[in-house]
Write a protein that holds these residues in place. Structure first.
Motif, PDB file in Angstrom:
ATOM      1  N   SER A 112       0.834  -1.203   0.000  1.00 17.01           N
ATOM      2  CA  SER A 112       0.000   0.000   0.000  1.00 17.01           C
ATOM      3  C   SER A 112       0.870   1.255   0.000  1.00 17.01           C
ATOM      4  O   SER A 112       0.599   2.218  -0.730  1.00 17.01           O
ATOM      5  CB  SER A 112      -0.925   0.013   1.224  1.00 17.01           C
ATOM      6  N   LEU A 113       1.935   1.246   0.813  1.00 10.70           N
ATOM      7  CA  LEU A 113       2.854   2.389   0.841  1.00 10.70           C
ATOM      8  C   LEU A 113       3.601   2.535  -0.481  1.00 10.70           C
ATOM      9  O   LEU A 113       3.891   3.656  -0.922  1.00 10.70           O
ATOM     10  CB  LEU A 113       3.852   2.235   1.995  1.00 10.70           C
ATOM     11  N   ALA A 114       3.916   1.393  -1.121  1.00  6.20           N
ATOM     12  CA  ALA A 114       4.562   1.443  -2.434  1.00  6.20           C
ATOM     13  C   ALA A 114       3.638   2.087  -3.462  1.00  6.20           C
ATOM     14  O   ALA A 114       4.077   2.868  -4.318  1.00  6.20           O
ATOM     15  CB  ALA A 114       4.955   0.039  -2.884  1.00  6.20           C
ATOM     16  N   PHE A 115       2.329   1.780  -3.375  1.00  7.46           N
ATOM     17  CA  PHE A 115       1.348   2.397  -4.266  1.00  7.46           C
ATOM     18  C   PHE A 115       1.252   3.892  -3.987  1.00  7.46           C
ATOM     19  O   PHE A 115       1.136   4.702  -4.912  1.00  7.46           O
ATOM     20  CB  PHE A 115      -0.018   1.732  -4.095  1.00  7.46           C
ATOM     21  N   VAL A 116       1.298   4.273  -2.708  1.00  4.51           N
ATOM     22  CA  VAL A 116       1.269   5.693  -2.354  1.00  4.51           C
ATOM     23  C   VAL A 116       2.481   6.394  -2.945  1.00  4.51           C
ATOM     24  O   VAL A 116       2.370   7.461  -3.580  1.00  4.51           O
ATOM     25  CB  VAL A 116       1.226   5.880  -0.818  1.00  4.51           C
ATOM     26  N   GLY A 117       3.668   5.802  -2.752  1.00  2.97           N
ATOM     27  CA  GLY A 117       4.896   6.400  -3.270  1.00  2.97           C
ATOM     28  C   GLY A 117       4.899   6.500  -4.783  1.00  2.97           C
ATOM     29  O   GLY A 117       5.299   7.526  -5.351  1.00  2.97           O
TER      30      GLY A 117
END
Length: 585
Positions: free
Chosen positions: A30-35
């Motif tokens: 999820s954080l990778a998608f945010v980044g």
């Protein structure tokens, strides 16, 4: 009994261990998608700053924009096919940060290519890893988390871009009192490099957890069995990967060629690709140059333009996706009904879009460009920067250093305004005895000018709000049509064709829309330039002022044409599906 309790304890510990890995993976992805999405939104917002920083035309900005898709394409086929057989979390961990800007725009483009390559594994490998080991009933929830992250990311990217655009590019190395231009000045360059460093750091940090995730997980909801039993129940996925690895290149090519020919003979699928290319070209071109459009048409600073785009568009798109998906789930409609909904809802948005032609501001008066030195509105072809009031001043014509006369007319430079003296320093500098201000018929003993362009008319702010409200309504309606449209794509494919078909669809949208559309949009926008800046070597730099009427017709007209043409294959799809629906009944 004790052995049974020991076994239960081991299973419980293993289950908790797998659950913790699931939590780490879902959070990290999820954080990778945010980044990933934050970086994309930030870069799209900062292209106008990069254009002014390196003194390049909009067409080159379009090439830099498209370079991300080029980097993505360089790896997508390899990653999508072979990545599933390798350690997917660790592949996602690599190359997830992008390089900061350099002294030459070519380095920014190379950095964007690297960003495209680095973000390639996140989507295909992250989704496949999730689908392989998640419960079928939990998969939609996990995907929902990722889609939510994909909306949060751009919102954060726009906020970061708005903040960085407010800061001067040479942050920390220039005294604020020495800066003589404001954020609304065409020469203002925001600290675009700062956000790139922040996004790079975020992407680097979110990549770290993937290094420690296992290559595979036990299927969610299952527990590790005792060692003697596990030998008879080998994880099928691992066996599948081994079997696939034994396939020859010839067999793989033969199978994929079969899929490709089947897709090529599928009229609904091929027409849907045409629709996607046309619609995505329109959307990508518009969103790439929307900050510039708000700057030029409504006189907003880059910071304000970026902030308004993010606030007015992203939240409502999220709401539209939610209600569109909820609507599809409740009604349980077939492919023909989905196509009908997508067509008519999208057509409604298209018709509302034309109201943007009425949200306009009057052209600002710039002596020698849009108005004569006497203050009359004159076409650019009939105008000249030199006039009797400044002809003897030997003024350089390539410089853009605008001043606002107290007659309400903007002049390209103090010299071209015929100013003889100045007082004050920095932003408070005032130029006096300006002969061209006096020549305009302005009756005042004090014919002076101040730094910067004259402010636009009061109705500009009102027209801007009308434009933003219109984009909000259109974004909501269009996002409602997104889910039914995607359903048409998915349901037009056989189960064994879906993975390959969705991949080809994504490839076509990148090659024929994602890469070329910013380039030809930028090239067309360049044709509306009235005043080019100059490089240090005297060459042509970035555009400082546009013919906003022609700009508006091109910026709004080209997407209207592309989207209008897309309704031809859309109507054909409706006819095909209607005929097929009748034959089934």
């Amino acid at each position: 009994l004790s052995q049974s309790q020991h076994l239960t304890s081991r299973q419980s510990s293993a289950s908790n261990f797998e659950l913790s890995w699931w939590s780490v993976f879902l959070l990290a992805l999820s954080l990778a998608f945010v980044g990933k999405t934050m970086s994309g939104a930030y870069m799209n917002s900062m292209y106008t700053q990069i254009e002014k920083q390196f003194n390049i035309p909009a067409s080159l900005v379009g090439i830099i924009n498209g370079s991300f898709e080029i980097g993505n394409l360089l790896l997508i086929a390899f990653v999508s096919y072979f990545g599933a057989k390798l350690h997917r979390p660790r592949i996602i961990a690599l190359e997830c940060e992008k390089k900061p800007g350099s002294l030459l725009w070519i380095f920014v483009m190379v950095g964007n290519i690297v960003r495209g390559m680095g973000e390639t594994p996140i989507m295909p490998l992250g989704i496949s890893y999730l689908e392989d080991f998640a419960k079928a009933e939990n998969s939609p929830f996990y995907l929902g988390c990722l889609h939510t992250a994909a909306v949060i990311g751009p919102f954060l990217g726009f906020l970061l871009a708005s903040f960085c655009a407010e800061l001067f590019v040479d942050l920390g190395s220039v005294d604020a009192e020495e800066i003589t231009i404001t954020v609304t000045d065409a020469r203002w360059v925001g600290a675009w490099w700062l956000g790139i460093l922040i996004c790079a750091l975020l992407n680097l940090l979110v990549g770290i957890p993937f290094w420690f995730l296992p290559k595979s997980l036990v299927k969610e909801g299952e527990t590790n069995e005792p060692e003697e039993m596990s030998k008879t129940s080998v994880v099928p996925l691992q066996e599948n990967y081994k079997n696939e690895a034994k396939q020859t290149i010839y067999e793989i090519t033969k199978r994929n060629c079969g899929f490709f020919m089947a897709l090529f003979r599928n009229p609904v699928y091929m027409l849907f690709i045409c629709i996607t290319v046309l619609q995505f070209s329109a959307f990508n071109g518009m969103i790439s140059f929307m900050p510039k459009y708000l700057e030029q048409q409504f006189g907003k600073s880059a910071s304000d333009a970026i902030f308004l785009i993010g606030v007015y568009n992203l939240p409502i798109i999220c709401v539209g996706y939610f209600f569109g998906g909820l609507f599809m789930k409740k009604l349980k409609i077939n492919i023909y009904q989905a196509a009908n909904i997508a067509f008519w809802v999208s057509l409604l948005d298209y018709l509302l879009y034309f109201a943007a032609y009425w949200t306009v501001c009057d052209t600002s008066q710039v002596a020698g460009l849009t108005a004569s030195y006497e203050g009359y509105q004159v076409s650019y072809a009939e105008n000249t920067l030199l006039a009797g009031c400044n002809r003897d001043c030997d003024c350089p014509l390539k410089i853009w250093d605008p001043v606002c006369g107290n007659n309400g007319i903007t002049y390209v430079s103090p010299c071209l305004a015929g100013c003889k003296a100045s007082r004050g320093t920095g932003k408070s500098m005032v130029f006096e005895n300006c002969t061209c201000v006096a020549a305009s018929g302005f009756s005042s003993p004090n014919v002076s000018a101040i730094l910067g362009q004259c402010d636009g008319e009061e109705n500009c702010d009102k027209m801007l709000h009308y434009f933003l409200i219109l984009t909000l309504v259109c974004s909501f309606i269009f996002s409602l049509a997104a889910m039914p449209g995607y359903m048409v794509l998915i349901r037009s494919l056989k189960p064994e064709e879906k993975s390959f078909g969705v991949g080809i669809h994504g490839l076509a949208s990148r090659v024929f829309a994602g890469i070329p559309s910013p380039i030809y949009f930028g090239a067309l926008i360049d044709t509306t330039c009235l005043k080019w800046g100059a490089t240090t070597c005297g060459g042509e730099g970035a555009c400082r002022m546009y013919d906003i009427v022609t700009y508006r017709w091109l910026y709004l007209g080209l997407p209207a044409i592309l989207r209008g043409v897309s309704y031809i294959p859309s109507a054909i799809i409706l006819l095909i599906l209607k005929k097929k629906s009748k034959s089934e009944h």
